[in-house]
Design a protein around this motif. Structure first.
Motif, short mmCIF file in Angstrom:
data_model
loop_
_atom_site.label_atom_id
_atom_site.label_comp_id
_atom_site.label_asym_id
_atom_site.label_seq_id
_atom_site.Cartn_x
_atom_site.Cartn_y
_atom_site.Cartn_z
N ASP B 219 86.77 39.28 28.93
CA ASP B 219 85.92 40.47 28.74
C ASP B 219 84.70 40.07 27.91
O ASP B 219 84.34 40.73 26.94
N PHE B 220 84.07 38.97 28.36
CA PHE B 220 82.97 38.34 27.63
C PHE B 220 81.66 39.04 28.01
O PHE B 220 81.08 38.75 29.05
N ARG B 221 81.21 39.98 27.15
CA ARG B 221 80.04 40.81 27.48
C ARG B 221 79.55 41.53 26.23
O ARG B 221 80.27 41.59 25.23
N LEU B 222 78.34 42.08 26.32
CA LEU B 222 77.86 42.94 25.23
C LEU B 222 78.87 44.06 25.01
O LEU B 222 79.42 44.60 25.96
N GLY B 223 79.06 44.41 23.77
CA GLY B 223 80.11 45.38 23.44
C GLY B 223 81.26 44.67 22.77
O GLY B 223 81.97 45.24 21.94
N ASN B 224 81.44 43.39 23.14
CA ASN B 224 82.46 42.56 22.49
C ASN B 224 81.82 41.40 21.73
O ASN B 224 82.51 40.44 21.38
N LEU B 225 80.50 41.48 21.52
CA LEU B 225 79.79 40.43 20.81
C LEU B 225 79.15 41.04 19.56
O LEU B 225 78.48 42.06 19.66
N VAL B 226 79.39 40.42 18.41
CA VAL B 226 78.72 40.85 17.18
C VAL B 226 77.43 40.04 17.05
O VAL B 226 77.47 38.81 17.11
N VAL B 227 76.31 40.75 16.90
CA VAL B 227 75.02 40.07 16.84
C VAL B 227 74.33 40.43 15.53
O VAL B 227 74.27 41.61 15.15
N ASP B 228 73.86 39.42 14.81
CA ASP B 228 73.03 39.70 13.63
C ASP B 228 71.70 38.97 13.80
O ASP B 228 71.41 38.45 14.88
N GLU B 229 70.89 38.92 12.74
CA GLU B 229 69.54 38.38 12.90
C GLU B 229 69.54 36.91 13.30
O GLU B 229 68.56 36.41 13.85
N SER B 230 70.64 36.21 13.02
CA SER B 230 70.70 34.80 13.40
C SER B 230 71.17 34.62 14.85
O SER B 230 71.18 33.52 15.36
N GLY B 231 71.57 35.71 15.49
CA GLY B 231 72.04 35.62 16.87
C GLY B 231 73.51 35.96 16.97
O GLY B 231 73.97 36.92 16.34
N LEU B 232 74.26 35.18 17.77
CA LEU B 232 75.67 35.49 18.00
C LEU B 232 76.48 35.22 16.74
O LEU B 232 76.60 34.08 16.29
N ARG B 233 77.05 36.26 16.17
CA ARG B 233 77.83 36.13 14.93
C ARG B 233 79.32 36.04 15.23
O ARG B 233 80.06 35.41 14.49
N GLY B 234 79.75 36.69 16.33
CA GLY B 234 81.17 36.64 16.63
C GLY B 234 81.50 37.17 18.01
O GLY B 234 80.83 38.07 18.52
N VAL B 235 82.52 36.57 18.61
CA VAL B 235 83.07 37.06 19.87
C VAL B 235 84.35 37.81 19.53
O VAL B 235 85.20 37.27 18.81
N LEU B 236 84.48 39.05 20.02
CA LEU B 236 85.63 39.88 19.69
C LEU B 236 86.50 40.11 20.93
O LEU B 236 86.08 39.81 22.04
#
Lengths: 126, 344
Positions: B219-236
């Motif tokens: 389920d690798f998609r927006l909604g399961n990705l944490v994004v901060d100013e540095s970019g991809l912060r975490g996959v959930l």
């Protein structure tokens, strides 16, 4: 159906208008979100009452021609087509079949979410 | 005591005990809050206070219900409650972390008992998760330019995790999945010729899918990705992880439904396919063919459509009917349209 006014469509319009303009502004958060979902559902029914019968007639005619049958029940026609596709008996005129399926999907979307059709997906970019 | 209050106080007591055992006496918990969203699992946010420093955490556990006598029951499952168990999910997150995928760190596990369902506690990452905001927030403009590459890299690293420690993961080839969807269509007993055509096309063109197998996120998609100013912060959210074709993760993030209106950007509404594949190549040394991603995007459109159809029938005949499921049910027409547009 009785012919009295307001008609079913007019009643739904009144309900949708009430929810949208009088209940919606009172709500916040999840409740406001669910109200918008409810309003969308009512709008689907309104569009279906307006155009559904005409669309069903033309879908029925297309399916009769594709399947070479006089069957008039739309559900039965779609079941017959689904079975053919499952069995791989797609027939020679694949383009006619695909055109029918695309048109049907577009018509369904015209009822459920017409905004989606306003911006088609760029095939070259996928 | 009202039934509403029960889960909260019971959980607070349980977590306080576990936290004291984990971090030492004197560690306490604060700010326990039930988070909305994620209908099939419970998620809770809380802080551990230890030596005056707050440690932000998330609990994810299987849904439970409190009976009138105060005992708990694992909530009734409906057909939508699929996927891996919580212990496996937590262990997958740990393995992903070890492989260099940005993910939350796992703090500890909860075993199923008379007090709780199974779950795990993980670090609460700071950042944006909501797809629409990730695509539109001004502060994330810089992050968006690198996100597609970073997603490719994260997926590549995850796909390199050895599946040998995860013997319970379901193994599904593309043909297994096609046959699974056909049985689902049989089960709902309503004709979907557009989806039948899509399944037929996917079957006829299965050689485009590629034939590697690996752990996939699922389920690798927006909604399961944490994004901060540095970019991809975490996959959930590794709930739908399985053994399957790794390219399926790359196609899924391209499905129009996850572009949240920014449909001209192929990857999640924020990036170009080439950037995703560059990132994937940087992590794996392998250049994935665009044709294969295309195939899995079509597959993904069909898959989301099947999920919508399952929502519709879960509303109609499952234990938890809801307006939201009913309306999502009709969104199957969107993916039917996309899939028939993308098929040549």
């Amino acid at each position: 159906m009785p012919n009295d006014r307001p008609s079913p469509k007019e009643l739904l319009e009144a309900v949708r208008d009430h929810l949208q303009n009088h209940v919606g502004p009172e709500l916040k958060g999840q409740a406001a979100f669910h109200l918008r979902v409810a309003v969308n559902a009512i709008a689907i029914v309104e569009r279906t009452l307006e155009d559904g019968a005409t669309l069903n007639d033309s879908e029925t005619a297309r399916l009769q021609s594709l399947l070479g049958t006089n069957e008039t029940d739309l559900d039965q026609l779609n079941r017959a087509l689904a079975v053919k596709l499952r069995e791989g008996a797609i027939g020679e005129d694949r383009q006619a079949l695909l055109n029918h399926l695309r048109q049907t999907a577009e018509e369904k979307l015209g009822l459920s979410n017409p905004n989606y059709l306003k911006r088609p997906l760029d095939k070259s970019k996928g | 005591m009202t039934q509403d209050k029960n889960p909260y106080t019971e959980l607070e007591r349980l977590l306080a005990e576990r936290v004291a055992a984990q971090y030492g006496r004197g560690a306490t918990i604060a700010n326990l809050t039930r988070l909305s969203g994620g209908a099939s699992r419970e998620t809770w946010s809380f802080d551990v206070l230890w030596n005056g420093v707050p440690l932000p955490l998330i609990l994810k556990r299987d849904p439970i219900k409190y009976e009138a006598d105060g005992t708990i029951a694992i909530d009734a499952k409906d057909d939508l409650s699929i996927g891996v168990d919580r212990l496996t999910e937590g262990r997958l997150i740990e393995a992903a972390h070890a492989a260099g995928v940005p993910v939350p760190e796992i703090a500890f596990y909860l075993e199923e008992s008379s007090l709780t369902s199974a779950g795990f506690v993980m670090q609460r990452l700071e950042g944006e998760v909501l797809g629409r905001r990730v695509l539109r927030d001004e502060c994330l403009a810089g992050a968006r330019t690198k996100l597609a590459f970073q997603c490719g890299e994260a997926a590549g690293r995850l796909h390199g995790v050895s599946p040998s420690g995860f013997r319970t993961l379901e193994r599904m080839t593309v043909l297994d999945q096609i046959s699974h969807y056909r049985s689902q269509l049989d089960a709902v007993d309503h004709p979907y010729p557009g989806f039948e055509y899509g399944l037929r096309w996917l079957e006829e063109n299965a050689e485009q899918a590629g034939d590697n197998m690996s752990i996939v996120h699922g389920d690798f998609r927006l909604g399961n990705l944490v994004v901060d100013e540095s970019g991809l912060r975490g996959v959930l959210d590794f709930e739908l992880a399985h053994l399957g074709n790794p390219i399926s993760d790359l196609g899924w993030i391209c499905v129009r439904s996850w572009r949240y209106g920014q449909i001209d950007k192929t990857v999640g509404g924020f990036g170009e396919l080439e950037e995703l594949l560059d990132g994937y190549e940087a992590a794996t040394g392998t250049r994935v063919a665009e044709e294969a991603v295309k195939y899995w995007e079509i597959f993904g459109a069909l898959r989301w459509g099947m999920m919508c159809i399952n929502m519709a029938f879960s509303h109609l005949s499952g234990p938890h009917p809801s307006l939201e499921k009913a309306v999502i049910g009709r969104r199957s027409a969107e993916t039917e349209y996309d899939l028939l547009t993308l098929i040549n």
